[in-house]
Design an enzyme around this catalytic site. Sequence first.
Site, PDB file in Angstrom:
ATOM      1  N   GLY A  59      -3.913  88.169 -26.025  1.00 33.09           N
ATOM      2  CA  GLY A  59      -4.061  89.016 -27.205  1.00 33.09           C
ATOM      3  C   GLY A  59      -3.301  90.328 -27.096  1.00 33.09           C
ATOM      4  O   GLY A  59      -2.706  90.789 -28.078  1.00 33.09           O
ATOM      5  N   SER A  60      -3.312  90.931 -25.923  1.00 33.94           N
ATOM      6  CA  SER A  60      -2.652  92.237 -25.774  1.00 33.94           C
ATOM      7  C   SER A  60      -1.151  92.122 -26.015  1.00 33.94           C
ATOM      8  O   SER A  60      -0.558  92.954 -26.703  1.00 33.94           O
ATOM      9  CB  SER A  60      -2.919  92.829 -24.385  1.00 33.94           C
ATOM     10  N   GLN A  88     -11.353  88.415 -31.408  1.00 33.87           N
ATOM     11  CA  GLN A  88     -12.797  88.156 -31.342  1.00 33.87           C
ATOM     12  C   GLN A  88     -13.265  87.167 -32.413  1.00 33.87           C
ATOM     13  O   GLN A  88     -14.385  86.677 -32.359  1.00 33.87           O
ATOM     14  CB  GLN A  88     -13.586  89.469 -31.516  1.00 33.87           C
ATOM     15  N   HIS A 128      -9.091  82.766 -24.117  1.00 30.12           N
ATOM     16  CA  HIS A 128     -10.315  82.844 -23.307  1.00 30.12           C
ATOM     17  C   HIS A 128     -11.516  83.416 -24.064  1.00 30.12           C
ATOM     18  O   HIS A 128     -12.611  83.503 -23.528  1.00 30.12           O
ATOM     19  CB  HIS A 128     -10.060  83.619 -22.010  1.00 30.12           C
ATOM     20  N   THR A 166       9.244  80.501 -18.933  1.00 27.98           N
ATOM     21  CA  THR A 166       8.709  79.138 -18.982  1.00 27.98           C
ATOM     22  C   THR A 166       7.282  79.178 -19.510  1.00 27.98           C
ATOM     23  O   THR A 166       6.465  79.982 -19.065  1.00 27.98           O
ATOM     24  CB  THR A 166       8.764  78.498 -17.580  1.00 27.98           C
ATOM     25  N   CYS A 213     -18.929 105.798 -17.835  1.00 33.73           N
ATOM     26  CA  CYS A 213     -18.845 105.320 -16.462  1.00 33.73           C
ATOM     27  C   CYS A 213     -18.297 103.919 -16.377  1.00 33.73           C
ATOM     28  O   CYS A 213     -17.820 103.499 -15.334  1.00 33.73           O
ATOM     29  CB  CYS A 213     -20.204 105.393 -15.794  1.00 33.73           C
TER      30      CYS A 213
END
Lengths: 399, 142
Positions: A74-75, A183, A205, A241, A328
């Site tokens: 996706g990125s 998503q 994925h 490839t 965090c």
Amino acid sequence: MIDFMRVYADNAATTPISRAALEAMLPWLSEKCGNPSSLHGFGQEAARELSASRGTVAEAIGARPQEIYFTSGGSEADNQAILSAAHAGARGGKKHIISSAFEHHAVLHTLDALSAEGFEVTLLDVHSDGLVRMDELRAALRGDTVLVSVMLANNEIGTVQPVSEIGSLCRGRGVLFHTDAVQAVGHIPVNVEEMNIDLMSMSAHKFHGPKGVGALYVRSGVPLEPLIRGGAQERGKRAGTENVAGIIGMAAALREAASDMGKNAVYVSALRGRLAGALSKIPHSKINGSQSRCLPGTLNMCFEGIEGESLLLLLNEYGIASSSGSACTSGSLEPSHVLLALGLSHELAHGSLRLSLSSYNTPEEIDHIISCVPKAVSRLRDMSPVWEELENGKRKHCV
Amino acid sequence: MQYSEKVMDHFRNPRNIGKMDNADGVGEVGNARCGDIMKIYIKVDAGVITDAKFNTFGCGSAIATSSMATELIKGKPVSEALKLSNRAVVEALDGLPENKLHCSVLAEQAVRAAVKDYCNKNGLPFSFDVPAEDRSGCPNCS
């Protein structure tokens, strides 16, 4: 004492691979070794399978096979779609792009890079419900707007944007429309024709396919420039490839997700509904984003007086895999840009928890989450000086 | 990012957790906007810290560093507790991820703030500086 239960509730991060995808891939990770660019039998067998996979992916989203470009995920698809559209616009003197404040960083950071090149970027407000407003988009469109990029469904809170309306507005104004549908694809109906989409990013994925493979849909006639040069693969638009096994796994996973979509959505929505109902009984908690326009499986909540990473770690002790938008866990000192874009205070955004379900989750697993989250929240509140001040009135509750 | 087993142990089973009634010194540092607040309570008898407790709002390492800091100062003279460095807390926890080091600074700061409070309440001189917490890069604090 019940047996220790492990519950995977982080499906918006990644999903377990489906049996169909795994079985489709295995021969291509062992005896089937051909390079689709080779002219011999091994290569041609791979080329045929690649072509069939392209057809499967295209069919699942209402596209034509030649409009699908396989990528590493996706990125990469987001980067290529946006850079390509922007540069095409710049050649015609158009250097304005519209997007939304809570896009994935693959979109936002690409837009930052374009800003540094002299493009002007307008980010639409997503309001407290996590939805853009059509009148605000209409007002933001300009004569020099080249591209609108608004995600189909948000990765942290799961809200689903009015993509058909956005696409139709853009089409009418001659502006390209890209949507990050990472998503959404495989979970809710997506049809590029009906939704007037010009460019769309997908990732295998997220729908029980393998990691490291995705696709970019590019409507015929929309110019596309390569990000990766050096070969004729993907009609010269993506050298290297092909990830043959990955692409075959992606197609198998998407075929299954598309055919089971209706049944899965009903099942997963019911699990999510029960989870949301039970967890929202925790005092001073809040569900984030619109609940009427959202993905079947993504639930995002904030709990006052606690910090999300410690909640995530404690839930992990109970065998539950979740995610948080706290600073965090983001690797910076700022909490999630998505939650801040909804107008949540920093204090509240630090106490966020994302539980994202899939059809692989069972009702028993949901029971386990429902019994553990309140315990974990109480334990952390008991040791929290912020909660103490909220309770003794020194600090004001905001939810 | 990965936490050491020691950090996870102190997160799972925090030592000295809870409020202390009639504490001789209380130190609170951090802020909720940044996502961590530590409150350390000390009981002092004849210049020695006989008991220490803490309450913390924050991430796993914030909880673990407060837990470890209270362990390290219990039974120590006040003068020695003041010398507790964030490094010592990090070492006792077998290390912290780079982006969590500020939690150990917060723990050091909370201990000194508690001692300072004790000194103020008892008219004792307090010559130590409470070190400024390193929050470079935090847009809420700068």
